[in-house]
Structures are given as C-alpha cells and as structure tokens.
Enzyme design. Structure first.
Site, mmCIF file in Angstrom:
data_model
loop_
_atom_site.group_PDB
_atom_site.id
_atom_site.type_symbol
_atom_site.label_atom_id
_atom_site.label_comp_id
_atom_site.label_asym_id
_atom_site.label_seq_id
_atom_site.Cartn_x
_atom_site.Cartn_y
_atom_site.Cartn_z
ATOM 1 N N GLU A 85 6.795 2.903 -3.047
ATOM 2 C CA GLU A 85 6.794 2.187 -4.321
ATOM 3 C C GLU A 85 8.149 2.225 -5.020
ATOM 4 O O GLU A 85 8.587 1.225 -5.605
ATOM 5 C CB GLU A 85 5.715 2.752 -5.244
ATOM 6 N N HIS A 154 -6.401 9.605 -8.735
ATOM 7 C CA HIS A 154 -6.513 8.151 -8.582
ATOM 8 C C HIS A 154 -7.309 7.520 -9.715
ATOM 9 O O HIS A 154 -7.855 6.427 -9.554
ATOM 10 C CB HIS A 154 -7.178 7.796 -7.245
#
Length: 352
Positions: A85, A154
C-alpha cells in the site's frame, strides 16, 4: 507505464459540476454497481482517470466493485498492484502531481495505515507546500470499519482520523444513490479525497437515476423529517439511526435523521438548523468516543445553538476498546438500535 496518458493541462477535461435537477427515471442497483458506474462514467469522460489497487483488474476487485472494468479500459488504466500500500499510494501521488487522476482502492482502510505517510505528509499537503501551484487530485477509496467477525486489526473505522488532516476531504456514504453521486464529485475534485465505504453494504440495493448526476461534497442530507429530536449519523450506522427513528415513532417520538455523507467539510449548518427545530441531538457513529466526529459536532452545536438545546447532547459510539472476534463482544462493541432509542428517551424529559 501509468504516465502514458498524461496530459499537460490538469484542467483540460471535465471539471465542472452538473447536478441533476429533474430526474425522470430511477432504477434499483447494488451499492457496488453504483460505485462501478461512477468510476466508469468518469473514466469515459476523462482519459486521465485510472484505477489502481490490489486485485482490481484480473480478479475484478476483491468485492467485485471493478468487475468488467479491465475489459473496457485495459491494463494501462485498470492496474493490479503488489500487496504494498505504501508503494502504490506513493505512485498515485506522483501520478497526480503530473496531471493524472488516480483512484486508489484499498482492500480495507485498516491496511491504509501503511501508506498514511503518503496520504498525510504528501497528498494532503501538496497544495499548501507548493503555495497553491500544485493540486493532488486523488481519490483514496475502499471499505472501512467493522464487517462481521474480522478481529481487532480489521475492524477500525477511520473517519475521525482522516477528518483531522487539513487538505483532505472525507466522504462516508450509506447508500447507492449517495455513493455514486459523491464518488463522481470526488473524482472531479482537484484535491485528495478519502472515500469510505463498507464491506457489509456492497450488496445493498438502492434507487439511482438513469441520468447523470452529482452530489456536492460537504452537504448533509435529511433522510427523515421529524420534530422532537435530531439523530445524526453516517455510513452503515445510518441503518441504526433509521431503525431507531422507526421504533421511536411507534412510541410517539418524531425523530429527524440526518446523514452527514461528508465528514470534512462538515455541514454543521444543516445540523444546527435541525436542532433549532427539535431542541435535542443524538449522534450515532462507529468511532471510538475520544476525539470522535461526534466530539466535533457536539462542540459546534453547543457553540452555535446552545440556547436552543432542551437537554444535553447524547452520542452512541463504539466502546473505548479494540473490537474482539467473539460475536457477543462484537455486538457489545458497536452502536445499536436499543442504545440509540434509550439515549433519545433519556433526553425527552423536557419535551414540550
């Protein structure tokens, strides 16, 4: 490779907003399709727009948002990236600085902690550090917050994090209509936009106009009119707010429900106008309570509408812990209808 279709003039293609005034036909589509159509329409209008992210091309997107886009636009505009990312966010900043308009999909905003340096130190500050000479037209988008039993790492909702960064616009949508209209506006914006979705809403159905339309960034929407209390929310907790309003109506309490849609810039005027009518405010959000979006709303309302409040402002946030895996702990952690209804009832003591 991605500079292949760069143009010298950033503003050459469509940059003017067109808002549909007279919608003649509506159709029902899924949330993911609304997002896909927004990207497709803008990519057809402007060849500088491209999509990049993990599995967006060959796999048609982790959540099938980009399904079929590789076939239409090819591998130079629908680009699969490595699982890195920080790396592909940096490529997007460089591309935007050279005339392109990248859309960066994160598989989840929980993974976007890794490229925060590029978002915070580069994209958001580009315009200020260049003395207004260089814009950075990027949309960073993907699912945000909890999505079932995904565990602590998450399940974080990041609206308040990014709303604290000057130079970023932060959008957090709750339905297909708003998703399409605001994503199109975000892609046309000359500065970086953080666009929050939700994994659990991609299959949600909603009505969207056949005609092209845009929704202005920074404008909240009253989803349900009411007279006794204002409930403010956004993203998937809008379902909590609307369900609570329906339950309250059965008990004779009329709740006005406002969907923020945009977290920054915050449409405080719509909230204040509503509070001046209802005299009460409850904010429902999937954030930790300390330094949350509701903290800012509470300050602004007491500053601008203190004399109109008949009761203290209440808020329903996540519990002030990480969210664990066990289903009972997930339920205890997140805002729900029962807590929202109770909060409203607690402030109805001064009802006229």
């Amino acid at each position: 490779m991605i500079f292949y279709f760069a143009k010298n003039n950033l503003n050459k293609c469509v940059n003017h907003y067109f808002y549909t005034q007279n919608v003649t036909s509506m159709r029902e589509i899924a949330f993911r399709q609304a997002l896909r159509e927004a990207m497709q329409e803008e990519m057809r209008l402007d060849e500088n727009v491209f999509l990049m992210g993990e599995e967006v091309a060959e796999y048609n997107g982790a959540y099938k948002v980009s399904q079929g886009m590789l076939d239409e636009f090819g591998p130079k505009r629908i680009i699969d990236t490595p699982i890195a990312e920080l790396g592909f966010a940096a490529i997007a900043v460089g591309a935007a600085s050279n005339g392109l308009k990248p859309i960066v999909e994160f598989m989840t905003w929980n993974f976007a902690v890794l490229p925060l340096d590029q978002i915070f130190n580069h994209a958001s500050k580009m315009l200020a550090m260049s003395g207004g000479q260089f814009h950075c037209p990027i949309v960073f988008r993907g699912p945000n917050g909890s999505a079932g039993q995904l565990g602590a790492q998450h399940s974080t909702a990041f609206e308040s994090w990014y709303a604290n960064i000057p130079g970023l616009k932060v959008i957090s949508v709750s339905n297909p209509y708003d998703a399409k209209g605001l994503l199109k506006s975000a892609i046309r914006d000359l500065d970086p936009v953080v666009f929050m979705e939700s994994e659990v809403m991609y299959g949600d159905m909603g009505h969207v106009p056949e005609e092209e339309y845009l929704i202005p960034i920074g404008k909240a929407d009253i989803k349900r009119a009411g007279t006794d209390v204002t409930i403010v929310s956004y993203n998937k907790t809008m379902k909590v707010a609307l369900n609570a309003a329906a339950a309250l109506e059965k008990e004779g309490i009329s709740a006005e429900v406002i969907d923020l849609r945009t977290i920054r810039p915050l449409d405080i005027d719509t909230i204040v106008h509503s509070v001046k009518k209802t005299n009460r405010l409850v904010v429902v959000e999937e954030q930790w309570p300390f330094g949350s979006v509701s903290s800012e709303i509470t300050y602004r309302v007491q500053k601008d509408a203190f004399d109109y409040l008949d009761a203290p402002i209440r808020r329903i946030c996540n519990t002030d812990t990480s969210m664990h895996y066990a289903s009972n702990l997930v339920a205890a952690h997140l805002p729900d209808m029962d807590r929202t209804v109770k909060a409203v009832k607690d402030i109805m003591y001064a009802r006229k």
